[in-house]
Design an enzyme around this catalytic site. Structure first.
Site, PDB file in Angstrom:
ATOM      1  CD  GLN A 239      -0.864  -0.443   3.650  1.00  0.00           C
ATOM      2  OE1 GLN A 239      -1.139   0.148   4.498  1.00  0.00           O
ATOM      3  NE2 GLN A 239      -1.881  -1.692   3.799  1.00  0.00           N
TER       4      GLN A 239
ATOM      5  CG  HIS B 233      -0.559   5.699   3.541  1.00  0.00           C
ATOM      6  ND1 HIS B 233      -1.774   4.931   3.779  1.00  0.00           N
ATOM      7  CD2 HIS B 233       0.364   4.909   4.480  1.00  0.00           C
ATOM      8  CE1 HIS B 233      -1.685   3.797   4.477  1.00  0.00           C
ATOM      9  NE2 HIS B 233      -0.342   3.903   5.167  1.00  0.00           N
TER      10      HIS B 233
ATOM     11  CD  GLU C  18       2.437   3.906   8.149  1.00  0.00           C
ATOM     12  OE1 GLU C  18       2.467   2.781   8.313  1.00  0.00           O
ATOM     13  OE2 GLU C  18       1.012   4.377   7.423  1.00  0.00           O
TER      14      GLU C  18
ATOM     15  NE  ARG D 106      -6.806  -3.136   1.206  1.00  0.00           N
ATOM     16  CZ  ARG D 106      -8.008  -2.714   1.263  1.00  0.00           C
ATOM     17  NH1 ARG D 106      -8.968  -2.604   0.180  1.00  0.00           N
ATOM     18  NH2 ARG D 106      -8.846  -2.491   2.313  1.00  0.00           N
TER      19      ARG D 106
END
Length: 317
Positions: free
Chosen positions: A94, A96, A113, A190
């Site tokens: 994936q 983001h 993250e 995804r």
């Protein structure tokens, strides 16, 4: 003023397991729990305060109605989300978006993250980056499903730390538990999901065009400047200082004296057992405990034998 202890919010996942029970002792609603949203004001899983004057109140409501607890911030939403993830199986590959793309297309923040590896089975790997040199090559390799050529696999072990900025193709591998500090976003595109089917026999949705749009090409590997400061047998490890969040590990062997460096501080016990002392009052902090030190608490002491991942909001220049 006292710390705000948070009730965990559990998320069932196709790749989840039960180690949040066997390792952390949480009472889980099923044996396919992939995530503990330990500190969250995101609408997909909002934390509730367990103690004190604000017991029973939701974190998003506190952010809106008691801004003094957070230093009177101007941000419309609580900016951080802390999770513990148990990957019994592979997560999807994936990526983001950044804030600009996320707000424009999804109506929420992007997602940068970072991961602290709480535990990893022998031979465990993450996917962290890719080998495409142009966006056209990226699109072609995805179309041709040349996953072994495209994806960068990295072996991991307990205690490793990874910074995963928006635009980074990534996946947490089987047999890994992590503490994730991230922006408060649930937008995931995804790229590949191993052809898995859910309980209803359906394959999960992929987001190929969005993934191509937001992936950083060529891939960039962030350089970390990890530092450690000792205090007796205890130590403070600084992993990251970014616009989004600052992240630390507090390794407590005996006791550790700490001071606030931001309007509020988040913490989660990832190993051992500790006691938190604030303004002459002591709070038990068993494994898995998460809390927020609100604005107005200038210093605190942690005693015991434990490791804590702590974070605070970053300062955007």
């Amino acid at each position: 003023m006292e710390p705000l202890f948070m009730k965990p919010v559990f998320q069932e996942k196709i790749w989840g397991g039960n180690r949040l029970h066997t390792v952390f002792g949480f009472d889980l609603p099923s044996d396919k729990i992939g995530e503990d949203w330990a500190i969250s004001a995101h609408p997909h899983g909002v934390s509730v305060v367990e103690n004190g004057a604000f017991a029973g109140q939701k974190l998003d409501d506190l952010w809106q109605n008691h801004k003094e607890l957070f230093g009177n911030p101007v941000e419309p939403v609580f900016p951080l989300l802390i999770k513990i993830l148990d990957a019994e199986d592979e997560l999807s590959v994936q990526v983001h978006p950044d804030d600009e793309y996320g707000m424009k297309h999804e109506g929420e923040l992007g997602k940068t993250e970072c991961w602290y590896i709480i535990d990893a089975e022998p031979g465990a790997e993450i996917i962290y980056g890719h080998h495409a040199q142009t966006r056209e090559e990226l699109a072609q390799m995805i179309q041709d499903e040349r996953w072994d050529d495209l994806l960068t696999r990295v072996p991991v072990q307990k205690g490793d730390f990874y910074y995963v900025p928006s635009g980074t193709i990534h996946a947490i591998g089987k047999g890994i538990m992590i503490l994730e500090t991230q922006q408060s976003s649930d937008t995931t595109y995804r790229v590949y999901d191993y052809g898995r089917k859910d309980a209803s026999g359906n394959t999960r949705e992929l987001h190929i065009q969005q993934s191509i749009d937001v992936t950083t090409v060529p891939a960039r590997k962030p350089e970390l400047n990890v530092t450690e400061v000792k205090e007796g047998n205890s130590s403070i490890i600084t992993y990251l200082k970014t616009d989004f969040f600052n992240v630390y590990e507090w390794q407590v062997k005996g006791e550790l004296h700490l001071r606030a460096h931001a309007p509020y501080t988040l913490m989660t016990v990832i190993d051992g057992f500790g006691q938190l002392s604030v303004n002459g009052k002591t709070y038990e902090m068993p494994l898995g405990t998460s809390c927020i030190i609100p604005n107005g608490i200038a210093e605190w002491v942690i005693k015991g034998d434990c490791s804590i991942i702590a974070s605070e909001p970053g300062v955007k220049e």
